[in-house]
Write a protein that holds these residues in place. Structure first.
Motif, PDB file in Angstrom:
ATOM      1  N   TRP A   1      95.923  25.191 -58.079  1.00 35.16           N
ATOM      2  CA  TRP A   1      96.162  26.032 -59.250  1.00 35.16           C
ATOM      3  C   TRP A   1      95.372  27.332 -59.162  1.00 35.16           C
ATOM      4  CZ3 TRP A   1      97.486  23.883 -64.630  1.00 35.16           C
ATOM      5  CH2 TRP A   1      98.407  22.833 -64.529  1.00 35.16           C
ATOM      6  N   THR A   2      94.130  27.248 -58.744  1.00 37.51           N
ATOM      7  CA  THR A   2      93.310  28.457 -58.642  1.00 37.51           C
ATOM      8  C   THR A   2      93.926  29.434 -57.649  1.00 37.51           C
ATOM      9  OG1 THR A   2      91.311  27.221 -59.217  1.00 37.51           O
ATOM     10  CG2 THR A   2      91.005  29.342 -58.101  1.00 37.51           C
ATOM     11  N   LEU A   3      94.274  28.940 -56.468  1.00 35.75           N
ATOM     12  CA  LEU A   3      94.880  29.810 -55.452  1.00 35.75           C
ATOM     13  C   LEU A   3      96.242  30.336 -55.882  1.00 35.75           C
ATOM     14  CD1 LEU A   3      93.881  27.967 -52.154  1.00 35.75           C
ATOM     15  CD2 LEU A   3      92.946  30.106 -53.076  1.00 35.75           C
ATOM     16  N   ALA A   4      97.061  29.480 -56.483  1.00 34.06           N
ATOM     17  CA  ALA A   4      98.404  29.896 -56.890  1.00 34.06           C
ATOM     18  C   ALA A   4      98.347  30.986 -57.955  1.00 34.06           C
ATOM     19  CB  ALA A   4      99.192  28.686 -57.392  1.00 34.06           C
ATOM     20  N   PHE A   5      97.530  30.771 -58.982  1.00 37.14           N
ATOM     21  CA  PHE A   5      97.415  31.796 -60.017  1.00 37.14           C
ATOM     22  C   PHE A   5      96.814  33.079 -59.452  1.00 37.14           C
ATOM     23  CE2 PHE A   5      97.358  28.254 -63.323  1.00 37.14           C
ATOM     24  CZ  PHE A   5      98.617  28.573 -63.839  1.00 37.14           C
ATOM     25  N   ALA A   6      95.857  32.953 -58.543  1.00 37.28           N
ATOM     26  CA  ALA A   6      95.241  34.135 -57.937  1.00 37.28           C
ATOM     27  C   ALA A   6      96.248  34.922 -57.101  1.00 37.28           C
ATOM     28  CB  ALA A   6      94.037  33.732 -57.086  1.00 37.28           C
ATOM     29  N   VAL A   7      97.045  34.232 -56.301  1.00 37.50           N
ATOM     30  CA  VAL A   7      98.062  34.906 -55.481  1.00 37.50           C
ATOM     31  C   VAL A   7      99.035  35.669 -56.375  1.00 37.50           C
ATOM     32  CG1 VAL A   7     100.079  34.497 -54.002  1.00 37.50           C
ATOM     33  CG2 VAL A   7      97.892  33.410 -53.466  1.00 37.50           C
ATOM     34  N   MET A   8      99.521  35.011 -57.415  1.00 45.06           N
ATOM     35  CA  MET A   8     100.472  35.674 -58.307  1.00 45.06           C
ATOM     36  C   MET A   8      99.812  36.834 -59.049  1.00 45.06           C
ATOM     37  SD  MET A   8     102.839  32.572 -59.801  1.00 45.06           S
ATOM     38  CE  MET A   8     101.499  31.547 -60.428  1.00 45.06           C
ATOM     39  N   GLY A   9      98.587  36.639 -59.505  1.00 45.51           N
ATOM     40  CA  GLY A   9      97.884  37.695 -60.222  1.00 45.51           C
ATOM     41  C   GLY A   9      97.625  38.909 -59.355  1.00 45.51           C
ATOM     42  N   ILE A  10      97.164  38.667 -58.137  1.00 41.86           N
ATOM     43  CA  ILE A  10      96.902  39.776 -57.213  1.00 41.86           C
ATOM     44  C   ILE A  10      98.208  40.505 -56.889  1.00 41.86           C
ATOM     45  CG2 ILE A  10      96.224  40.337 -54.839  1.00 41.86           C
ATOM     46  CD1 ILE A  10      94.084  38.043 -55.177  1.00 41.86           C
TER      47      ILE A  10
ATOM     48  N   ALA B   1      90.119  30.293 -65.093  1.00 45.70           N
ATOM     49  CA  ALA B   1      90.069  29.152 -66.012  1.00 45.70           C
ATOM     50  C   ALA B   1      90.336  27.847 -65.272  1.00 45.70           C
ATOM     51  CB  ALA B   1      91.094  29.341 -67.133  1.00 45.70           C
ATOM     52  N   SER B   2      91.283  27.852 -64.341  1.00 48.57           N
ATOM     53  CA  SER B   2      91.576  26.652 -63.548  1.00 48.57           C
ATOM     54  C   SER B   2      90.379  26.242 -62.711  1.00 48.57           C
ATOM     55  CB  SER B   2      92.780  26.900 -62.626  1.00 48.57           C
ATOM     56  OG  SER B   2      93.937  27.158 -63.373  1.00 48.57           O
ATOM     57  N   LEU B   3      89.754  27.212 -62.077  1.00 51.87           N
ATOM     58  CA  LEU B   3      88.583  26.927 -61.262  1.00 51.87           C
ATOM     59  C   LEU B   3      87.445  26.371 -62.117  1.00 51.87           C
ATOM     60  CD1 LEU B   3      87.148  27.036 -58.514  1.00 51.87           C
ATOM     61  CD2 LEU B   3      86.483  29.384 -59.082  1.00 51.87           C
ATOM     62  N   LEU B   4      87.159  27.027 -63.215  1.00 54.50           N
ATOM     63  CA  LEU B   4      86.050  26.596 -64.077  1.00 54.50           C
ATOM     64  C   LEU B   4      86.315  25.231 -64.711  1.00 54.50           C
ATOM     65  CD1 LEU B   4      85.182  30.001 -65.768  1.00 54.50           C
ATOM     66  CD2 LEU B   4      83.906  28.810 -63.962  1.00 54.50           C
ATOM     67  N   HIS B   5      87.559  24.982 -65.097  1.00 53.50           N
ATOM     68  CA  HIS B   5      87.903  23.675 -65.675  1.00 53.50           C
ATOM     69  C   HIS B   5      87.825  22.588 -64.599  1.00 53.50           C
ATOM     70  CE1 HIS B   5      89.731  20.723 -68.305  1.00 53.50           C
ATOM     71  NE2 HIS B   5      90.644  20.489 -67.378  1.00 53.50           N
ATOM     72  N   GLY B   6      88.373  22.885 -63.434  1.00 50.25           N
ATOM     73  CA  GLY B   6      88.361  21.911 -62.348  1.00 50.25           C
ATOM     74  C   GLY B   6      86.967  21.566 -61.863  1.00 50.25           C
ATOM     75  N   LEU B   7      86.068  22.534 -61.901  1.00 54.22           N
ATOM     76  CA  LEU B   7      84.678  22.306 -61.496  1.00 54.22           C
ATOM     77  C   LEU B   7      83.832  21.756 -62.645  1.00 54.22           C
ATOM     78  CD1 LEU B   7      83.999  25.500 -59.339  1.00 54.22           C
ATOM     79  CD2 LEU B   7      84.507  23.181 -58.535  1.00 54.22           C
ATOM     80  N   ARG B   8      84.459  21.598 -63.788  1.00 58.88           N
ATOM     81  CA  ARG B   8      83.810  21.078 -65.004  1.00 58.88           C
ATOM     82  C   ARG B   8      82.696  21.989 -65.523  1.00 58.88           C
ATOM     83  NH1 ARG B   8      84.852  15.900 -62.270  1.00 58.88           N
ATOM     84  NH2 ARG B   8      86.552  14.927 -63.422  1.00 58.88           N
ATOM     85  N   VAL B   9      82.836  23.262 -65.245  1.00 49.30           N
ATOM     86  CA  VAL B   9      81.913  24.245 -65.810  1.00 49.30           C
ATOM     87  C   VAL B   9      82.310  24.505 -67.262  1.00 49.30           C
ATOM     88  CG1 VAL B   9      81.114  26.645 -65.653  1.00 49.30           C
ATOM     89  CG2 VAL B   9      81.462  25.292 -63.564  1.00 49.30           C
TER      90      VAL B   9
END
Length: 129
Positions: free
Chosen positions: A43-52, A79-87
């Motif tokens: 999710w982090t990579l997918a959203f980042a690719v689309m955003g960039i 948000a995906s990264l932070l949620h996935g890392l439980r930050v």
């Protein structure tokens, strides 16, 4: 106004590569049996690719919705990264909440800005690839 050549969305292959493939990856990793680390990464990579891609497209051709979807998708990547890392926790249904925000926000940002201001920003200087 017709799509300038510099608009990434005017090329089917590019559109599939930078938008459809990441979207399918998100959908494929949305099920309950997917390991949290895999979902976080995808999710982090997918959203980042689309955003960039959206930010690049906004700069290249002035596509109006890209000024909105680019930052929005990059925020979803964070948000995906932070949620996935439980930050940050979005609750026990956090991934579902993220997906609902992604769907609703994308629909709004893809349609509303271009209805209000047109497909390309006034004064945009489309660059050729």
């Amino acid at each position: 106004m017709t799509a300038p050549q510099s608009d990434l969305l005017s090329r089917r292959g590019t559109t599939i590569l930078v938008y459809a493939v990441p979207t399918l990856a998100i959908v494929a990793t949305s099920g309950e049996g997917v390991v949290e680390a895999v979902r976080t990464l995808v999710w982090t990579l997918a959203f980042a690719v689309m955003g960039i891609a959206c930010v690049v497209n906004a700069v290249r051709c002035g596509r109006v919705h890209c000024y909105f979807t680019g930052p929005f998708l990059l925020l979803l990547a964070a948000a995906s990264l932070l949620h996935g890392l439980r930050v940050v926790s979005f609750g026990p249904n956090g991934w579902q909440r993220l997906s609902l925000v992604a769907i609703a926000g994308t629909i709004v940002f893809l349609t509303v800005p271009e209805r209000l201001w047109g497909r390309y920003a006034a004064g945009a200087n489309p660059r050729k690839p």
